[in-house]
Write a protein that holds these residues in place. Sequence first.
Motif, PDB file in Angstrom:
ATOM      1  N   HIS A  28      -1.671   2.404  -0.050  1.00 46.56           N
ATOM      2  CA  HIS A  28       0.308   1.982   0.758  1.00 46.56           C
ATOM      3  C   HIS A  28      -1.281   1.225   1.875  1.00 46.56           C
ATOM      4  O   HIS A  28      -1.928   0.776   2.821  1.00 46.56           O
ATOM      5  N   LYS A  29      -0.368   0.107   2.622  1.00 48.83           N
ATOM      6  CA  LYS A  29      -0.577  -0.657   3.614  1.00 48.83           C
ATOM      7  C   LYS A  29       0.847  -1.358   4.183  1.00 48.83           C
ATOM      8  O   LYS A  29       1.855  -1.417   3.687  1.00 48.83           O
ATOM      9  N   TRP A  30       1.001  -0.964   5.492  1.00 50.34           N
ATOM     10  CA  TRP A  30       1.829  -2.073   6.703  1.00 50.34           C
ATOM     11  C   TRP A  30       1.145  -2.165   7.756  1.00 50.34           C
ATOM     12  O   TRP A  30       1.096  -2.401   7.976  1.00 50.34           O
ATOM     13  N   HIS A  35       6.111  -2.703   5.085  1.00 46.53           N
ATOM     14  CA  HIS A  35       5.459  -2.112   3.873  1.00 46.53           C
ATOM     15  C   HIS A  35       4.726  -3.309   3.432  1.00 46.53           C
ATOM     16  O   HIS A  35       5.261  -3.152   1.664  1.00 46.53           O
ATOM     17  N   LYS A  38       3.075  -1.209  -1.116  1.00 47.18           N
ATOM     18  CA  LYS A  38       2.906   0.204  -1.836  1.00 47.18           C
ATOM     19  C   LYS A  38       2.418   0.247  -3.104  1.00 47.18           C
ATOM     20  O   LYS A  38       2.507   0.155  -4.083  1.00 47.18           O
ATOM     21  N   ASP A  39       1.604   1.956  -3.505  1.00 47.85           N
ATOM     22  CA  ASP A  39       1.082   2.614  -4.115  1.00 47.85           C
ATOM     23  C   ASP A  39       0.749   2.109  -5.097  1.00 47.85           C
ATOM     24  O   ASP A  39       0.664   1.852  -6.191  1.00 47.85           O
ATOM     25  N   HIS A  73      -5.940  -0.247   5.419  1.00 48.17           N
ATOM     26  CA  HIS A  73      -4.950   0.462   4.177  1.00 48.17           C
ATOM     27  C   HIS A  73      -5.056   0.852   5.474  1.00 48.17           C
ATOM     28  O   HIS A  73      -5.632   1.961   5.854  1.00 48.17           O
ATOM     29  N   GLN A  75      -3.312   4.427   4.074  1.00 45.94           N
ATOM     30  CA  GLN A  75      -2.750   5.359   2.992  1.00 45.94           C
ATOM     31  C   GLN A  75      -4.357   5.786   1.421  1.00 45.94           C
ATOM     32  O   GLN A  75      -4.234   3.640   1.338  1.00 45.94           O
ATOM     33  N   GLU A 233       4.441  -4.359  -4.735  1.00 48.18           N
ATOM     34  CA  GLU A 233       4.111  -3.836  -5.747  1.00 48.18           C
ATOM     35  C   GLU A 233       3.035  -4.329  -6.763  1.00 48.18           C
ATOM     36  O   GLU A 233       3.267  -5.623  -7.417  1.00 48.18           O
TER      37      GLU A 233
END
Lengths: 262, 377
Positions: A28-30, A35, A38-39, A73, A75, A233
């Motif tokens: 994940h990255k913001w 966001h 995502k995943d 990143h 997460q 995504e």
Amino acid sequence: MNQETSVSPIGSRLNESDSKIISIKGMHKWFGDFHVLKDINLEVAKSERIVICGPSGSGKSTLIRCINRLEEHQQGSIIVDGTELTQDLKNIEIIRSEVGMVFQQFNLFPHLSVLDNVTLAPIWVRKLPRAEAEEQAMQYLERVKIPEQASKYPGQLSGGQQQRVAIARSLCMNPRIMLFDEPTSALDPEMIKEVLDVMIELAESGMTMLVVTHEMGFATAVADRVIFMDEGEIIEEKPPKDFFENPEHDRTKLFLSQILHH
Amino acid sequence: MSETPTNPRYAPGTHPDLPPPRRTTGALGWVRSNLLSSPLNVALTLLSVWLLWTILPPSIHWLFTGAIWTAVDRKECWALMDAPRDGACWAFIRGSFELFVYGWYPEPERWRVNLTFILFIAAIVGGLRENIPGKKYWLIFAAAYPFIAAWLLLGGFGLEPVGTNKLGGILLTLVVAVTGISFSLPLGIALALGRRSNLPALRGVCVIFIEFIRGVPLITLLFVASTMLTYFLPPGSTFDLLMRVLIMVTLFASAYIAEVVRGGLQGLSSGQYEAADALGLSYWKAHRLVILPQALKISIPGIVNTFIGSFKDSTLVLIIGMMDILGLGRARLNDPEWLGLAPELYIFISLFFFISCFAMSRYSLNLEKKLQTGHKS
């Protein structure tokens, strides 16, 4: 360094974990509160050619920029060639010297001649002697078909020539992976082909490539897989023939109808 | 405007490159288009010619033809003229020249000052010239020059020691200015990089330093150097006044250089940083090979502007009693033999500063031209 291990051709994969040169899991990255990714789960095999497409703002550039840590990143995990990307600066430097990147805006160093652009990293990062670095540089400049421009400055070259120098500059580090971030988007139409030809030649030589592009002809001709991204995504990933003929998701169909109809 | 001649027609794809239309050229054409192009311009031209006609001949007479070059004092100067003050008394400058250049530096040791000047020229030429054989050694020499100069001027290690209070005149001006200029550049670059650092503590220190130094007049800093610093030093210890002044002047210039260089750093696209990162260059290598060469090139006009400013600001040291060329010259004006020769003195001093600053300015233009690699086309 594991440079001397030869690049295995596609199809001769011995076991699953060995052949994965990039492995992204649950990433994940913001950007601030936004966001962007995502995943993300993506595995890339050695010598695989992947084309990533999607509407602007879908996070495709950010995704490949995470692979050499131009973006951080927050997460999940990214493992490149057996090294996990963490805060560890040593690891980041190792990965960056193994991963080449070509930018939309070329980003050549305007104060250095073409030859100096191409030999800079081999001399200062790989510690090659200058003569050896220049010899190797000339080989790569020949491979991208502009050896005669070696003594010029980037500002004196056309966009297509600059982008080919940028590719040669990355190749001089003998990277195991090449990332292309919309390499032809800033080019005049008559120069796109000369850059794509170099990229096709590179793909045929067995380089692992991740290419963000809207050149669907290139995707059809070269890609092993096409990945479609939207709103951070991965929506769909398929071999190019399937991707263009049988897109599953409505979003993919809409995107394809928009880019193929002009 | 002449009538356009009827050009022959060419089939598509065969049109040759033609020369541009002829314009009025030559000296007469230049005069016509630049000086006499409209009634207003004609009037301005006539006015300028009249002004030059009235100002130039007397000026030339006062400066050169009517000037006296050899005399022992002002009375003799005036006796030699058609009327007192009819011409400049350059004998004043000639008679005081050694004092103006060397200050009170002991006479038998003045060869050291001369050698320092000569080595200074060598360091400048060798360090700045691009295609000079043995460039590397010249650069090492230029970097070592300040220390060699300090040894030559102040003595010790086999040379007769000379106190810093013996320095004066052009020698002192150059010592203050050159030290300020040559040490402020590296310090300024370091501050600029620090201000853009990701480390909050380092960034904070640099910001506070830059803003504090820029927010205080140089004169105040010089007063601090001359008086207040002694309170902070352990009692009994002496810390040379000149040394304190040099440190203050350097810090002052470096804060300005830092901001100029920061401007240059911000002028680079993020793509340059990314490309350097993507090639695996470390922070220091990326800055040394990719970022700073470009950022400094953009900053040249601002850097030279700061240099010229600190060169001229070096005269402020006279306020804390140091006798640079301006201070010494003014003191000399009170000498009964040369009383009232202020115009000669200030023309001489202006000329010295103008030549030095103009040389820096021309060099920077030259450098900009040389570093132009055509990427702005």
